[in-house]
Design an enzyme around this catalytic site. Structure first.
Site, PDB file in Angstrom:
ATOM      1  N   GLY A   1       0.791  -1.228   0.000  1.00 23.15           N
ATOM      2  CA  GLY A   1       0.000   0.000   0.000  1.00 23.15           C
ATOM      3  C   GLY A   1       0.823   1.277   0.000  1.00 23.15           C
ATOM      4  N   SER A   2       0.382   2.305  -0.727  1.00 32.02           N
ATOM      5  CA  SER A   2       1.213   3.478  -0.908  1.00 32.02           C
ATOM      6  C   SER A   2       0.435   4.609  -1.579  1.00 32.02           C
ATOM      7  CB  SER A   2       2.442   3.109  -1.746  1.00 32.02           C
ATOM      8  OG  SER A   2       2.047   2.293  -2.832  1.00 32.02           O
TER       9      SER A   2
END
EC number: 4.1.1.65
Length: 218
Positions: free
Chosen positions: A187-188
């Site tokens: 996730g980012s």
């Protein structure tokens, strides 16, 4: 051969097209799952272990997928798969479009415009969740592209789980719009700054697809 094919060599496993940089995470997971499945034939305990390890390997294959895309037409296209988290006017006249990428999204990022990479800068930082305002101080890679619209800045930001950003190309590389330029593991967030005078054609909450969704308006 198109530039995107030569500059972003991809790993592969059993015919699945994978993102470059996947091997260090994926191969041990798949190997463990395969070993568990072999042992499962002889042991109930091994069979119980094989279920989660196989599920994890399947999840890794899904996460590191790198599908081919038919690149859209438009001046600026989305560099990331995800959801538009915010659209914010900047003091210098630019507009920042922030795209949040969940672990379910494709995490290979693409060049928003054709041009030349003038800077690729890694900046150490924290790892708070990418949807948090404080994520602006996270581990990140700042890109600058010299394009027909002038300098375009794009930032890859690591999240609470993402601990590694993998740039595919160095400073000085010429890219075509939609070329693969890097990977953020797990996730980012990706921010892109549109130059003054360029109107935004997406809205907060909109789903974007890297190389496909146009984010500016004529």
């Amino acid at each position: 051969m198109p530039h995107s094919q030569t500059s972003a060599h991809r790993d592969s496993l059993s015919g699945v097209r994978l993102a470059r940089g996947a091997s260090p995470w994926l191969l041990p997971t798949v190997a463990t799952a395969a070993l568990s499945l072999v042992r499962a034939r002889k042991s109930r305990r091994a069979a119980a272990i094989a279920v989660p390890t196989t599920a994890l390997a399947a999840g890794m294959l899904w996460f590191f997928r790198d599908p081919e895309r038919e690149i859209a037409q438009g001046r600026v296209i989305s560099p990331a798969d995800g959801v538009v988290q915010s659209i914010m006017p900047w003091k210098d006249g630019r507009t920042r479009v922030a795209i949040f990428m969940s672990p379910l999204n494709v995490h290979v990022n693409r060049a928003p415009l054709a041009g030349t990479v003038t800077s690729v800068e890694h900046i150490p930082g924290g790892f708070v969740p990418a949807f948090n305002k404080e994520s602006e101080n996270n581990e990140r890679v700042v890109w600058h592209f010299d394009t027909e619209l002038g300098d375009i800045e794009m930032i890859q930001i690591a999240g609470a789980v993402a601990r590694r950003i993998v740039p595919y190309i160095p400073q000085g590389t010429k890219v075509e719009q939609g070329d693969r330029i890097g990977l953020i593991r797990f996730g980012s967030r990706v921010d892109i700054y549109l130059p003054e005078g360029v109107d935004v054609d997406v809205e907060v909450g909109q789903v974007t697809t890297a190389g496909v969704t146009r984010i500016d308006r004529d």
